[in-house]
Design an enzyme around this catalytic site. Structure first.
Site, PDB file in Angstrom:
ATOM      1  N   LYS A  45       0.598  -1.260   0.153  1.00  0.00           N
ATOM      2  CA  LYS A  45       0.115   0.153   0.023  1.00  0.00           C
ATOM      3  C   LYS A  45       0.840   1.196   0.047  1.00  0.00           C
ATOM      4  CE  LYS A  45      -3.951  -1.817  -0.102  1.00  0.00           C
ATOM      5  NZ  LYS A  45      -4.977  -1.566  -1.053  1.00  0.00           N
TER       6      LYS A  45
HETATM    7  N1  PMP Z   1      -3.407  -7.928   1.398  1.00  0.00           N
HETATM    8  C1  PMP Z   1      -3.779  -7.168   2.852  1.00  0.00           C
HETATM    9  C2  PMP Z   1      -3.147  -7.490   3.863  1.00  0.00           C
HETATM   10  C3  PMP Z   1      -4.248  -5.922   2.413  1.00  0.00           C
HETATM   11  O1  PMP Z   1      -4.503  -5.082   3.437  1.00  0.00           O
HETATM   12  C4  PMP Z   1      -4.736  -5.502   1.296  1.00  0.00           C
HETATM   13  C5  PMP Z   1      -5.461  -4.085   1.090  1.00  0.00           C
HETATM   14  N2  PMP Z   1      -6.369  -3.962   1.381  1.00  0.00           N
HETATM   15  C6  PMP Z   1      -4.501  -6.468   0.143  1.00  0.00           C
HETATM   16  C7  PMP Z   1      -3.784  -7.679   0.190  1.00  0.00           C
HETATM   17  C8  PMP Z   1      -5.317  -6.264  -1.163  1.00  0.00           C
HETATM   18  O2  PMP Z   1      -4.660  -5.516  -1.961  1.00  0.00           O
HETATM   19  P1  PMP Z   1      -5.524  -4.523  -3.182  1.00  0.00           P
HETATM   20  O3  PMP Z   1      -6.230  -3.342  -2.197  1.00  0.00           O
HETATM   21  O4  PMP Z   1      -4.585  -3.928  -4.011  1.00  0.00           O
HETATM   22  O5  PMP Z   1      -6.534  -5.304  -3.725  1.00  0.00           O
END
Ligand code: PMP
Length: 318
Positions: A45
């Site tokens: 992120k």
């Molecule tokens: N794994 C974790 C631990 C996350 O916090 C997130 C995002 N909420 C993701 C995977 C997924 O990423 P994306 O938002 O790009 O789909």
């Protein structure tokens, strides 16, 4: 040797791609892991936090010292907290109660204000995304809006995707990732559709999430109960593009936690539970992949530090 960078923001991205040579032994194709947990804030992120804030700045939406608000499972909050630290913005994070204490404490320590709300479905006014949207409009704060902001997708379309293809020398068999906002899978998927059209894009979804069924049939369906954090949804997020996804593979909590333990103990990759979901799905896919199709890549979204007090992980040490 890496050169001196102007701030930690320039150390985001360019993450290692590591071969899973023990876990992937005996598969017909190579299994690689994109180590997003090595970003400065500990997750994938960081990329979108930087992209969303720089996009808002470029559009003239952020005055110096502005307050930003986000609905976050924790990782986006930490990415935003470090970008806000460097750029001098204030940050408010709205989090569902299900999310770990470690994440709350880390965000508060990094200077963010954290508001906890009940674990409510997306159509409830109590839902974390709806609370963040309401506060942004009432108080004039900038809603970073990771679930709708196209800068989230672009960070992966212009960053993660091209990095991966270059690291693989131009050939990728499949890319496997979970979806929270869907930014990672949509951005990397869009890029690979253009730059490496033979690559398959696979959603790794927790058992109980409605996204796998939505990818397969166009209609979301699932009972919504699972312990894995950060991925899976009861409704598809606005920015998630089903047309770039070829297949969905479902993974249970038990399979995911067992695979996370193997990643830590056999590969030395200190990752959280959603990495276990991606790698378990990647192995399911790789078992039936053609040896000539190229490596299968799983995205490891975050590090283990935010989950060590969770029962599933603390039990490993007993
Ligand atoms: N794994 C974790 C631990 C996350 O916090 C997130 C995002 N909420 C993701 C995977 C997924 O990423 P994306 O938002 O790009 O789909």
């Amino acid at each position: 040797m890496k050169p001196v960078v102007r701030s930690v923001l320039d150390a985001i991205g360019d993450t290692p791609l590591v071969e899973l040579s023990r876990i992937g032994a005996g598969l017909p194709v190579s299994l690689y892991a994109k180590c997003e947990h090595t970003n400065p804030g500990g997750s994938v992120k960081d990329r979108i936090a930087k992209a969303i804030i720089e996009d808002a700045e470029a559009r003239g939406l952020l005055a110096p010292g502005a307050t930003l608000i986000e609905a976050t499972a924790g990782n986006t909050g930490m990415g935003l907290a470090l970008v806000c630290a460097v750029k001098g913005y204030k940050l408010v994070c709205v989090m569902p109660e299900k999310m770990s204490h470690d994440k709350r404490a880390a965000l508060r320590s990094a200077g963010a204000e954290v508001m906890m709300v009940p674990n409510a479905p997306v159509d409830s006014p109590e839902n974390f995304q709806n609370v963040a949207r309401r506060l942004a409009s009432e108080r004039g704060w900038f809603l970073t809006d990771q679930f709708r902001n196209e800068a989230n997708v672009r960070a992966h379309e212009e960053g993660t995707g091209p990095e991966l293809l270059a690291q693989c020398g131009g050939a990728i068999g499949a890319f496997v990732a979970g979806a929270g906002t869907g930014g990672s899978i949509t951005g990397v998927g869009r890029f690979l559709r253009r730059a490496c059209p033979s690559a398959k894009i696979i959603l790794a979804d927790p058992l109980g999430s409605a996204l796998a069924e939505w990818v397969r049939t166009g209609t979301p369906s699932g009972d919504g109960s699972y312990a894995i954090e950060g991925i899976g949804q009861s409704k598809p997020p606005a920015i998630m593009d089903r047309t770039v996804i070829d297949e969905a593979i479902t993974v249970s909590d038990d399979e995911a936690f067992a695979m996370t333990k193997r990643l830590v103990r056999e590969e030395g990759l200190l990752v959280g539970g959603s990495a276990g979901v991606a790698v378990a799905a990647a192995i399911t896919y790789a078992k039936r992949a053609s040896p000539a199709s190229g490596p299968v890549i799983a995205l490891l979204p975050d590090g283990w530090d935010r989950y060590r007090s969770k029962p599933w992980m603390s039990a490993w040490g007993e």
